[in-house]
Design a protein around this motif. Structure first.
Motif, PDB file in Angstrom:
ATOM      1  N   MET A   1       0.824  -1.209   0.000  1.00 26.28           N
ATOM      2  CA  MET A   1       0.000   0.000   0.000  1.00 26.28           C
ATOM      3  C   MET A   1       0.869   1.275   0.000  1.00 26.28           C
ATOM      4  SD  MET A   1      -2.844   0.919   2.799  1.00 26.28           S
ATOM      5  CE  MET A   1      -3.261  -0.823   2.805  1.00 26.28           C
ATOM      6  N   LYS A   2       0.448   2.308  -0.740  1.00 29.61           N
ATOM      7  CA  LYS A   2       1.256   3.535  -0.817  1.00 29.61           C
ATOM      8  C   LYS A   2       1.232   4.252   0.530  1.00 29.61           C
ATOM      9  CE  LYS A   2       0.196   4.713  -5.556  1.00 29.61           C
ATOM     10  NZ  LYS A   2      -0.938   5.337  -6.189  1.00 29.61           N
ATOM     11  N   PRO A   3       2.370   4.905   0.895  1.00 32.50           N
ATOM     12  CA  PRO A   3       2.350   5.670   2.138  1.00 32.50           C
ATOM     13  C   PRO A   3       1.254   6.735   2.055  1.00 32.50           C
ATOM     14  CG  PRO A   3       4.556   5.650   1.141  1.00 32.50           C
ATOM     15  CD  PRO A   3       3.628   4.972   0.193  1.00 32.50           C
ATOM     16  N   GLY A   4       0.586   6.994   3.126  1.00 30.90           N
ATOM     17  CA  GLY A   4      -0.440   8.028   3.138  1.00 30.90           C
ATOM     18  C   GLY A   4      -1.818   7.507   2.799  1.00 30.90           C
ATOM     19  N   THR A   5      -1.907   6.267   2.321  1.00 28.95           N
ATOM     20  CA  THR A   5      -3.216   5.695   2.012  1.00 28.95           C
ATOM     21  C   THR A   5      -3.985   5.476   3.315  1.00 28.95           C
ATOM     22  OG1 THR A   5      -2.192   4.520   0.200  1.00 28.95           O
ATOM     23  CG2 THR A   5      -4.398   3.795   0.848  1.00 28.95           C
ATOM     24  N   ILE A   6      -5.236   5.852   3.316  1.00 30.75           N
ATOM     25  CA  ILE A   6      -6.029   5.691   4.534  1.00 30.75           C
ATOM     26  C   ILE A   6      -6.840   4.406   4.454  1.00 30.75           C
ATOM     27  CG2 ILE A   6      -7.976   6.646   5.829  1.00 30.75           C
ATOM     28  CD1 ILE A   6      -6.817   9.360   5.427  1.00 30.75           C
ATOM     29  N   THR A   7      -6.653   3.543   5.440  1.00 24.87           N
ATOM     30  CA  THR A   7      -7.387   2.289   5.483  1.00 24.87           C
ATOM     31  C   THR A   7      -8.384   2.364   6.618  1.00 24.87           C
ATOM     32  OG1 THR A   7      -5.290   1.287   4.947  1.00 24.87           O
ATOM     33  CG2 THR A   7      -7.064  -0.210   5.526  1.00 24.87           C
ATOM     34  N   THR A   8      -9.622   2.096   6.305  1.00 25.56           N
ATOM     35  CA  THR A   8     -10.626   2.188   7.373  1.00 25.56           C
ATOM     36  C   THR A   8     -11.050   0.820   7.887  1.00 25.56           C
ATOM     37  OG1 THR A   8     -12.360   2.259   5.715  1.00 25.56           O
ATOM     38  CG2 THR A   8     -11.587   4.376   6.542  1.00 25.56           C
ATOM     39  N   SER A   9     -10.753  -0.238   7.104  1.00 22.62           N
ATOM     40  CA  SER A   9     -11.157  -1.578   7.536  1.00 22.62           C
ATOM     41  C   SER A   9      -9.936  -2.410   7.879  1.00 22.62           C
ATOM     42  CB  SER A   9     -11.922  -2.298   6.416  1.00 22.62           C
ATOM     43  OG  SER A   9     -13.111  -1.617   6.167  1.00 22.62           O
ATOM     44  N   SER A  10     -10.087  -3.238   8.882  1.00 26.07           N
ATOM     45  CA  SER A  10      -8.963  -4.081   9.296  1.00 26.07           C
ATOM     46  C   SER A  10      -8.901  -5.321   8.410  1.00 26.07           C
ATOM     47  CB  SER A  10      -9.135  -4.486  10.756  1.00 26.07           C
ATOM     48  OG  SER A  10     -10.339  -5.190  10.918  1.00 26.07           O
ATOM     49  N   LYS A  11      -7.711  -5.971   8.389  1.00 30.71           N
ATOM     50  CA  LYS A  11      -7.549  -7.157   7.549  1.00 30.71           C
ATOM     51  C   LYS A  11      -8.241  -8.361   8.175  1.00 30.71           C
ATOM     52  CE  LYS A  11      -3.122  -5.800   5.591  1.00 30.71           C
ATOM     53  NZ  LYS A  11      -1.747  -5.688   6.047  1.00 30.71           N
TER      54      LYS A  11
ATOM     55  N   VAL B   1      -4.273  -1.029  15.682  1.00 30.45           N
ATOM     56  CA  VAL B   1      -4.438   0.305  16.274  1.00 30.45           C
ATOM     57  C   VAL B   1      -5.578   0.993  15.530  1.00 30.45           C
ATOM     58  CG1 VAL B   1      -3.358   2.541  16.698  1.00 30.45           C
ATOM     59  CG2 VAL B   1      -1.971   0.454  16.830  1.00 30.45           C
ATOM     60  N   VAL B   2      -6.578   1.447  16.268  1.00 29.53           N
ATOM     61  CA  VAL B   2      -7.688   2.180  15.653  1.00 29.53           C
ATOM     62  C   VAL B   2      -7.530   3.653  16.013  1.00 29.53           C
ATOM     63  CG1 VAL B   2     -10.190   2.384  15.405  1.00 29.53           C
ATOM     64  CG2 VAL B   2      -9.178   0.167  16.034  1.00 29.53           C
ATOM     65  N   GLU B   3      -7.392   4.488  14.996  1.00 28.19           N
ATOM     66  CA  GLU B   3      -7.182   5.925  15.227  1.00 28.19           C
ATOM     67  C   GLU B   3      -8.249   6.711  14.467  1.00 28.19           C
ATOM     68  OE1 GLU B   3      -5.402   8.148  17.109  1.00 28.19           O
ATOM     69  OE2 GLU B   3      -6.661   9.515  15.973  1.00 28.19           O
ATOM     70  N   ARG B   4      -8.965   7.571  15.167  1.00 29.23           N
ATOM     71  CA  ARG B   4     -10.094   8.283  14.533  1.00 29.23           C
ATOM     72  C   ARG B   4      -9.620   9.403  13.597  1.00 29.23           C
ATOM     73  NH1 ARG B   4     -11.658  12.854  17.147  1.00 29.23           N
ATOM     74  NH2 ARG B   4     -13.884  12.595  16.776  1.00 29.23           N
ATOM     75  N   ASP B   5      -8.413   9.986  13.890  1.00 24.74           N
ATOM     76  CA  ASP B   5      -7.951  11.107  13.079  1.00 24.74           C
ATOM     77  C   ASP B   5      -6.468  10.953  12.749  1.00 24.74           C
ATOM     78  OD1 ASP B   5      -7.227  13.432  11.885  1.00 24.74           O
ATOM     79  OD2 ASP B   5      -7.517  14.689  13.658  1.00 24.74           O
TER      80      ASP B   5
ATOM     81  N   ASP C   1     -14.448  -8.093  25.054  1.00 22.29           N
ATOM     82  CA  ASP C   1     -14.153  -9.068  24.000  1.00 22.29           C
ATOM     83  C   ASP C   1     -14.143  -8.508  22.584  1.00 22.29           C
ATOM     84  OD1 ASP C   1     -16.842  -8.693  23.555  1.00 22.29           O
ATOM     85  OD2 ASP C   1     -17.439 -10.560  24.547  1.00 22.29           O
ATOM     86  N   SER C   2     -14.577  -7.253  22.396  1.00 21.16           N
ATOM     87  CA  SER C   2     -14.634  -6.736  21.024  1.00 21.16           C
ATOM     88  C   SER C   2     -14.784  -5.216  21.026  1.00 21.16           C
ATOM     89  CB  SER C   2     -15.841  -7.341  20.289  1.00 21.16           C
ATOM     90  OG  SER C   2     -17.028  -7.009  20.985  1.00 21.16           O
ATOM     91  N   VAL C   3     -14.476  -4.641  19.862  1.00 24.94           N
ATOM     92  CA  VAL C   3     -14.787  -3.220  19.680  1.00 24.94           C
ATOM     93  C   VAL C   3     -15.740  -3.087  18.498  1.00 24.94           C
ATOM     94  CG1 VAL C   3     -12.535  -2.437  20.569  1.00 24.94           C
ATOM     95  CG2 VAL C   3     -12.846  -2.698  18.103  1.00 24.94           C
ATOM     96  N   ARG C   4     -16.611  -2.091  18.598  1.00 19.23           N
ATOM     97  CA  ARG C   4     -17.501  -1.779  17.472  1.00 19.23           C
ATOM     98  C   ARG C   4     -17.004  -0.486  16.869  1.00 19.23           C
ATOM     99  NH1 ARG C   4     -22.331   0.795  17.775  1.00 19.23           N
ATOM    100  NH2 ARG C   4     -22.433   0.363  20.014  1.00 19.23           N
ATOM    101  N   LEU C   5     -16.841  -0.488  15.528  1.00 18.85           N
ATOM    102  CA  LEU C   5     -16.325   0.690  14.838  1.00 18.85           C
ATOM    103  C   LEU C   5     -17.473   1.557  14.321  1.00 18.85           C
ATOM    104  CD1 LEU C   5     -13.421  -0.946  12.755  1.00 18.85           C
ATOM    105  CD2 LEU C   5     -13.345   0.081  15.053  1.00 18.85           C
ATOM    106  N   LYS C   6     -17.160   2.811  14.105  1.00 20.40           N
ATOM    107  CA  LYS C   6     -18.169   3.743  13.593  1.00 20.40           C
ATOM    108  C   LYS C   6     -18.738   3.256  12.268  1.00 20.40           C
ATOM    109  CE  LYS C   6     -18.764   8.703  13.257  1.00 20.40           C
ATOM    110  NZ  LYS C   6     -18.095   9.999  13.280  1.00 20.40           N
ATOM    111  N   SER C   7     -17.893   2.573  11.489  1.00 20.97           N
ATOM    112  CA  SER C   7     -18.335   2.056  10.191  1.00 20.97           C
ATOM    113  C   SER C   7     -19.200   0.803  10.320  1.00 20.97           C
ATOM    114  CB  SER C   7     -17.101   1.737   9.337  1.00 20.97           C
ATOM    115  OG  SER C   7     -16.208   0.933  10.079  1.00 20.97           O
TER     116      SER C   7
END
Ligand SMILES: Cc1cc2nc3c(=O)[nH]c(=O)nc-3n(C[C@H](O)[C@H](O)[C@H](O)COP(=O)(O)OP(=O)(O)OC[C@H]3O[C@@H](n4cnc5c(N)ncnc54)[C@H](O)[C@@H]3O)c2cc1C
Length: 404
Positions: A1-11, A45-49, A203-209
């Protein structure tokens, strides 16, 4: 993946560790975990901004000191200094990794009355017992070393110029992120909006998405929002956002030598800042604020900061502000100190929060502490358990008298 690409979903849909917040504390935790030989789990790591624009990390003054009243805080900073000074080596020795600058002009705490003077003397004795060369200085000694201060109202000062002052924490943060990624830690841009909890475990996190991702352990590294994150798991944390102002100014007459980070009895502090000077502190009225409240009250400079520094250093009568900003402390209302460790009622939910004004310098020790808690279930190199959550339940503050 190119540097700076924003990924919102985990693998993956499941991780051994999920860290909420990817700023200096989240990234220190991620990097230390990724290099701990006894941990080979998956980390998200989940980061909002991802711009980190409004974080404590981006608005910090990035200084480190060993002048604390509590031995644990002194030892945390001693490790911080050791880490900073051997940064390249710590990160693997690659020539591309920069050395981290540490500008040791020292902190100079000034006592305006006998009570504060007594506290500074006690602190100095403790620091000396920990191997720190803090010196108590009479007003005459201060005047000899730094002739620019007004000292008629000063009883004494305490000063240490050994590995105390500004360090380039931003570079440290950037490299922790980069290296953690290279070591397999995944960062995504998303917001945790819920935490799943069953009895004594999360046991889990829920994401905004909308996705729900399973976690073996969850680390709360969400800065001033830490209490909101804690509440997602039904846990209270006495941490709130409080405004702190910083003004960088030019002086018509430059001082003829380094200005230590001087903590004035008014609570305002001022120090060298390259070609300029930097002044910071709290407003007189210091309530909890909303997380998006960065409204700037210019009277703070006119009515509080400038009068304080121009009284202390008459040469600062003629100055011009060149830059200013507000940041939020993650203010621990109980005792303005770190909270690190699991909650007894949610044993795999680990806090690393509430640093108030000293989280940047503590980030190496906190990252290492989190990685030890995850890998071994206990602290190994430095026992940080007095900073655990239990004191909050018992309402027993961890007393630290040198809080800025
Ligand atoms: C003006 C000022 C001066 C300071 N000076 C110094 C100093 O000289 N020395 C020192 O040691 N310390 C200093 N500090 C304190 C230090 O900067 C902080 O303690 C440190 O940066 C805290 O880092 P953090 O990662 O805990 O919090 P933050 O940097 O605030 O990061 C928290 C992160 O969590 C993310 N997040 C929050 N909620 C969620 C969610 N639900 N989902 C996903 N992501 C989330 C945020 O977006 C943010 O990136 C200063 C602070 C300020 C404001």
């Amino acid at each position: 993946m190119k540097p700076g690409t924003i990924t919102t979903s985990s693998k993956r849909m499941s991780y051994d560790v999920i860290i909420i917040g990817g700023a200096v504390i989240g990234s220190a935790s991620a990097w230390f975990l990724s290099t701990n030989p006894d941990f080979d789990g998956t980390v998200l790591v989940v980061e909002r901004d991802p711009t980190y624009q409004w974080t404590s990390t981006a608005t910090t003054n990035s200084c480190i000191r060993k002048q604390f009243s509590n031995a644990i805080n002194v030892r945390i900073s001693q490790f911080g200094v050791e880490f900073i000074k051997s940064f390249r080596e710590q990160l693997g020795g690659d020539e591309a990794i920069p050395e981290i600058a540490l500008d040791s002009y020292g902190y100079l705490f000034l006592a305006g009355n006998a009570q504060v003077a007594g506290t500074l003397r006690e602190n100095q004795a403790l620091q000396q017992a920990c191997g720190v060369n803090t010196r108590i200085m009479t007003p005459e000694e201060i005047a000899d070393a730094y002739p620019f201060y007004y000292l008629d109202d000063i009883v004494l000062g305490s000063h240490n110029t050994e590995n105390e002052g500004y360090f380039d924490g931003n570079t440290m943060f950037e490299w922790w992120k980069r290296k953690a990624r290279q070591n397999g830690v995944e960062y995504i841009t998303n917001e945790v909006v819920g935490i799943g909890r069953a009895g004594k475990h999360v046991d889990s996190v829920r994401l905004k998405s909308g996705e729900v991702i399973s976690a073996g352990k969850i680390i709360n590294a969400s800065g001033p929002r830490a209490a909101v994150t804690a509440r997602m798991a039904g846990v209270e944390l006495p941490v709130e956002a409080r405004k702190r102002y910083t003004f960088v100014f030019d002086a018509q007459t430059r001082l003829d030598r380094d200005l230590p980070l001087t903590i004035d009895p008014t609570g305002v502090h001022v120090r060298n800042d390259g070609a300029y000077y930097l002044c910071g502190g709290p407003p007189d009225d210091d309530p909890a604020v909303e997380f998006d409240d960065f409204e700037f009250d210019h009277s703070v400079w006119e009515e509080k900061f400038w009068p304080a520094i121009a009284t202390r250093i008459p040469a600062f009568e003629a100055v011009k502000v060149v830059h200013s900003w507000i940041g939020h402390y993650a203010y621990n209302v109980l005792d303005q100190n770190a909270v690190i460790g699991a909650h007894p009622e949610a044993m795999n939910f680990i806090f690393v929060n509430g640093f108030s004004g000293h989280g940047f310098q503590q980030s190496p020790a906190m990252g290492r502490g989190v990685s030890e808690l995850v890998a071994y279930g206990e602290f190994r190199e430095l026992d940080l358990s007095p900073l655990g959550y239990e004191r909050i339940l018992k309402n027993e503050p961890f007393l630290e008298k040198a809080v800025i």
